[in-house]
Design a protein around this motif. Structure first.
Motif, PDB file in Angstrom:
ATOM      1  N   ALA A   1      20.561 -42.512  -5.229  1.00 44.83           N
ATOM      2  CA  ALA A   1      19.530 -43.369  -4.026  1.00 44.83           C
ATOM      3  C   ALA A   1      18.175 -44.008  -4.397  1.00 44.83           C
ATOM      4  CB  ALA A   1      19.371 -42.696  -2.818  1.00 44.83           C
ATOM      5  N   LEU A   2      17.802 -43.626  -5.672  1.00 47.54           N
ATOM      6  CA  LEU A   2      16.553 -44.178  -5.949  1.00 47.54           C
ATOM      7  C   LEU A   2      16.446 -44.884  -7.216  1.00 47.54           C
ATOM      8  CD1 LEU A   2      14.684 -40.532  -6.310  1.00 47.54           C
ATOM      9  CD2 LEU A   2      14.481 -42.027  -4.480  1.00 47.54           C
ATOM     10  N   GLU A   3      15.493 -45.775  -7.332  1.00 47.56           N
ATOM     11  CA  GLU A   3      15.490 -46.588  -8.449  1.00 47.56           C
ATOM     12  C   GLU A   3      14.892 -46.514  -9.551  1.00 47.56           C
ATOM     13  OE1 GLU A   3      14.097 -51.483  -9.153  1.00 47.56           O
ATOM     14  OE2 GLU A   3      14.183 -50.873  -7.109  1.00 47.56           O
ATOM     15  N   GLN A   4      15.752 -46.472 -10.593  1.00 47.83           N
ATOM     16  CA  GLN A   4      14.993 -46.075 -12.013  1.00 47.83           C
ATOM     17  C   GLN A   4      13.784 -46.849 -12.518  1.00 47.83           C
ATOM     18  OE1 GLN A   4      17.221 -43.814 -14.784  1.00 47.83           O
ATOM     19  NE2 GLN A   4      18.999 -43.241 -13.061  1.00 47.83           N
ATOM     20  N   ASP A   5      12.916 -46.239 -12.927  1.00 48.62           N
ATOM     21  CA  ASP A   5      11.714 -47.042 -13.628  1.00 48.62           C
ATOM     22  C   ASP A   5      11.308 -46.155 -14.811  1.00 48.62           C
ATOM     23  OD1 ASP A   5       9.458 -48.516 -14.230  1.00 48.62           O
ATOM     24  OD2 ASP A   5       8.527 -48.413 -12.237  1.00 48.62           O
ATOM     25  N   LYS A   6      11.396 -46.907 -15.959  1.00 50.04           N
ATOM     26  CA  LYS A   6      10.596 -46.189 -17.335  1.00 50.04           C
ATOM     27  C   LYS A   6       9.239 -45.761 -17.160  1.00 50.04           C
ATOM     28  CE  LYS A   6      10.157 -50.115 -20.297  1.00 50.04           C
ATOM     29  NZ  LYS A   6      10.575 -50.702 -21.413  1.00 50.04           N
ATOM     30  N   ASN A   7       8.472 -46.695 -16.372  1.00 49.92           N
ATOM     31  CA  ASN A   7       7.216 -46.468 -16.293  1.00 49.92           C
ATOM     32  C   ASN A   7       6.880 -45.621 -14.802  1.00 49.92           C
ATOM     33  OD1 ASN A   7       6.347 -47.586 -18.703  1.00 49.92           O
ATOM     34  ND2 ASN A   7       6.971 -49.619 -17.729  1.00 49.92           N
ATOM     35  N   GLY A   8       7.755 -45.199 -14.281  1.00 52.13           N
ATOM     36  CA  GLY A   8       7.752 -44.661 -12.763  1.00 52.13           C
ATOM     37  C   GLY A   8       7.294 -43.274 -12.752  1.00 52.13           C
ATOM     38  N   ILE A   9       7.525 -42.452 -11.686  1.00 48.72           N
ATOM     39  CA  ILE A   9       7.260 -41.060 -11.441  1.00 48.72           C
ATOM     40  C   ILE A   9       8.375 -40.305 -11.960  1.00 48.72           C
ATOM     41  CG2 ILE A   9       6.784 -39.393  -9.514  1.00 48.72           C
ATOM     42  CD1 ILE A   9       5.357 -41.882  -8.346  1.00 48.72           C
ATOM     43  N   ASN A  10       8.027 -39.070 -12.649  1.00 52.20           N
ATOM     44  CA  ASN A  10       8.999 -38.191 -12.874  1.00 52.20           C
ATOM     45  C   ASN A  10       9.825 -37.643 -11.902  1.00 52.20           C
ATOM     46  OD1 ASN A  10       7.975 -38.158 -15.546  1.00 52.20           O
ATOM     47  ND2 ASN A  10       7.069 -36.268 -15.537  1.00 52.20           N
ATOM     48  N   PHE A  11      11.122 -37.591 -12.000  1.00 50.83           N
ATOM     49  CA  PHE A  11      12.042 -37.007 -11.015  1.00 50.83           C
ATOM     50  C   PHE A  11      12.690 -35.601 -11.623  1.00 50.83           C
ATOM     51  CE2 PHE A  11      16.388 -36.161  -9.394  1.00 50.83           C
ATOM     52  CZ  PHE A  11      16.154 -36.312  -7.756  1.00 50.83           C
ATOM     53  N   VAL A  12      12.392 -34.681 -10.982  1.00 52.18           N
ATOM     54  CA  VAL A  12      12.749 -33.301 -11.534  1.00 52.18           C
ATOM     55  C   VAL A  12      13.939 -32.723 -10.569  1.00 52.18           C
ATOM     56  CG1 VAL A  12      11.731 -30.656 -11.983  1.00 52.18           C
ATOM     57  CG2 VAL A  12      10.144 -32.718 -12.170  1.00 52.18           C
ATOM     58  N   SER A  13      14.753 -32.328 -11.342  1.00 55.22           N
ATOM     59  CA  SER A  13      16.027 -31.892 -10.916  1.00 55.22           C
ATOM     60  C   SER A  13      16.440 -30.293 -11.384  1.00 55.22           C
ATOM     61  CB  SER A  13      17.162 -32.641 -11.125  1.00 55.22           C
ATOM     62  OG  SER A  13      17.496 -32.575 -12.658  1.00 55.22           O
ATOM     63  N   ARG A  14      17.520 -29.946 -11.107  1.00 49.06           N
ATOM     64  CA  ARG A  14      17.825 -28.434 -11.440  1.00 49.06           C
ATOM     65  C   ARG A  14      18.145 -28.436 -12.873  1.00 49.06           C
ATOM     66  NH1 ARG A  14      22.090 -27.478  -6.923  1.00 49.06           N
ATOM     67  NH2 ARG A  14      22.588 -29.442  -7.830  1.00 49.06           N
ATOM     68  N   THR A  15      18.091 -29.337 -13.732  1.00 45.95           N
ATOM     69  CA  THR A  15      18.464 -29.300 -14.980  1.00 45.95           C
ATOM     70  C   THR A  15      17.628 -28.454 -15.962  1.00 45.95           C
ATOM     71  OG1 THR A  15      19.077 -30.639 -17.077  1.00 45.95           O
ATOM     72  CG2 THR A  15      17.252 -31.087 -15.896  1.00 45.95           C
ATOM     73  N   SER A  16      18.316 -27.857 -17.145  1.00 50.90           N
ATOM     74  CA  SER A  16      17.522 -27.227 -17.944  1.00 50.90           C
ATOM     75  C   SER A  16      16.974 -27.745 -19.073  1.00 50.90           C
ATOM     76  CB  SER A  16      18.691 -25.977 -18.574  1.00 50.90           C
ATOM     77  OG  SER A  16      19.539 -26.494 -19.416  1.00 50.90           O
ATOM     78  N   LYS A  17      17.124 -29.261 -19.212  1.00 49.62           N
ATOM     79  CA  LYS A  17      16.512 -29.874 -20.361  1.00 49.62           C
ATOM     80  C   LYS A  17      15.325 -30.773 -19.912  1.00 49.62           C
ATOM     81  CE  LYS A  17      21.236 -30.231 -21.811  1.00 49.62           C
ATOM     82  NZ  LYS A  17      22.350 -31.028 -22.170  1.00 49.62           N
ATOM     83  N   ASN A  18      14.519 -30.907 -20.859  1.00 45.24           N
ATOM     84  CA  ASN A  18      13.397 -31.957 -20.780  1.00 45.24           C
ATOM     85  C   ASN A  18      12.517 -31.671 -19.817  1.00 45.24           C
ATOM     86  OD1 ASN A  18      12.191 -34.324 -21.589  1.00 45.24           O
ATOM     87  ND2 ASN A  18      13.136 -35.463 -19.847  1.00 45.24           N
ATOM     88  N   ASN A  19      12.156 -30.226 -19.591  1.00 43.77           N
ATOM     89  CA  ASN A  19      11.121 -29.751 -18.607  1.00 43.77           C
ATOM     90  C   ASN A  19      11.746 -30.137 -17.040  1.00 43.77           C
ATOM     91  OD1 ASN A  19       8.843 -28.277 -18.772  1.00 43.77           O
ATOM     92  ND2 ASN A  19       7.787 -29.958 -17.631  1.00 43.77           N
ATOM     93  N   GLY A  20      12.885 -30.057 -16.919  1.00 40.97           N
ATOM     94  CA  GLY A  20      13.395 -30.349 -15.838  1.00 40.97           C
ATOM     95  C   GLY A  20      13.466 -31.881 -15.326  1.00 40.97           C
ATOM     96  N   VAL A  21      12.853 -32.657 -16.046  1.00 41.08           N
ATOM     97  CA  VAL A  21      12.561 -34.236 -15.648  1.00 41.08           C
ATOM     98  C   VAL A  21      14.271 -34.900 -16.237  1.00 41.08           C
ATOM     99  CG1 VAL A  21      11.574 -36.241 -16.150  1.00 41.08           C
ATOM    100  CG2 VAL A  21      10.367 -34.275 -16.006  1.00 41.08           C
TER     101      VAL A  21
END
Length: 189
Positions: free
Chosen positions: A22-42
């Motif tokens: 539901a969010l708009e991705q932006d390579k210069n935006g704010i980190n979105f942290v989820s339940r993933t085990s990769k990339n520090n959760g980002v």
């Protein structure tokens, strides 16, 4: 080693519970942290939402479900997905100490699975007290470690000492190759 509960050292809060689709991705935006085990959760970078404040940098994220107990120190402000908790230290802690606690929390991963989430029990999980933190953690420097790691991975300017081969080599010239046991052949007791 003396232990205390997570809630003795950290405020345990539920994240902002956003859905990435539901969010708009932006390579210069704010980190979105989820339940993933990769990339520090980002899992992505998204546009700032005017009505939602990002969670603060310097907090620890803990996946309550999904990749349960994946725990990371967030160095930048971030938004969070569902079933993600964030821990705010009740006392001042260095990043090195926070990383130590990330390791301690992640070490509890074996207690949980997709069927058993770390939601109700997270505040009561035992972790070492501040007085029980090993000395090496207190004298460690992430910045120094990062510099040393860079030194170790730099290649010499004259790489003739490390020639690269473009020749195809059979795998069995490099590795011992053995078949595994098929599940139907496993001996059951």
């Amino acid at each position: 080693m003396k232990t205390c509960k997570v809630s003795d050292l950290f405020w345990v809060n539920y994240g902002v519970n956003l859905e990435l689709n539901a969010l708009e991705q932006d390579k210069n935006g704010i980190n979105f942290v989820s339940r993933t085990s990769k990339n520090n959760g980002v899992s992505a970078k998204v546009k700032k939402i005017p009505t939602v404040d990002p969670l603060p940098a310097g907090t620890i994220t803990v996946a309550g479900g999904g990749s349960v107990m994946e725990t990371f120190l967030q160095m930048k402000p971030y938004y969070s997905g569902r079933d993600l908790y964030y821990l705010t230290p009740k006392v001042e802690m260095s990043n090195e100490v926070k990383l130590f606690y990330c390791h301690c929390l992640r070490s509890n991963k074996y207690k949980f699975s997709y069927g058993r989430q770390a939601n109700v029990t997270l505040p009561d999980l035992p972790i070492p007290t501040l007085e029980s933190i090993p000395e090496y953690v207190l004298h460690m420097s992430i910045k120094e470690y990062g510099k040393e790691l860079i030194k170790q991975t730099e290649f010499p300017v004259d790489n003739s000492e490390y020639p690269l081969s473009t020749k195809n080599v059979p795998l069995d010239n490099l590795f011992y190759i053995e078949n595994g046991i098929a599940s139907s052949q496993v001996i059951r007791s």
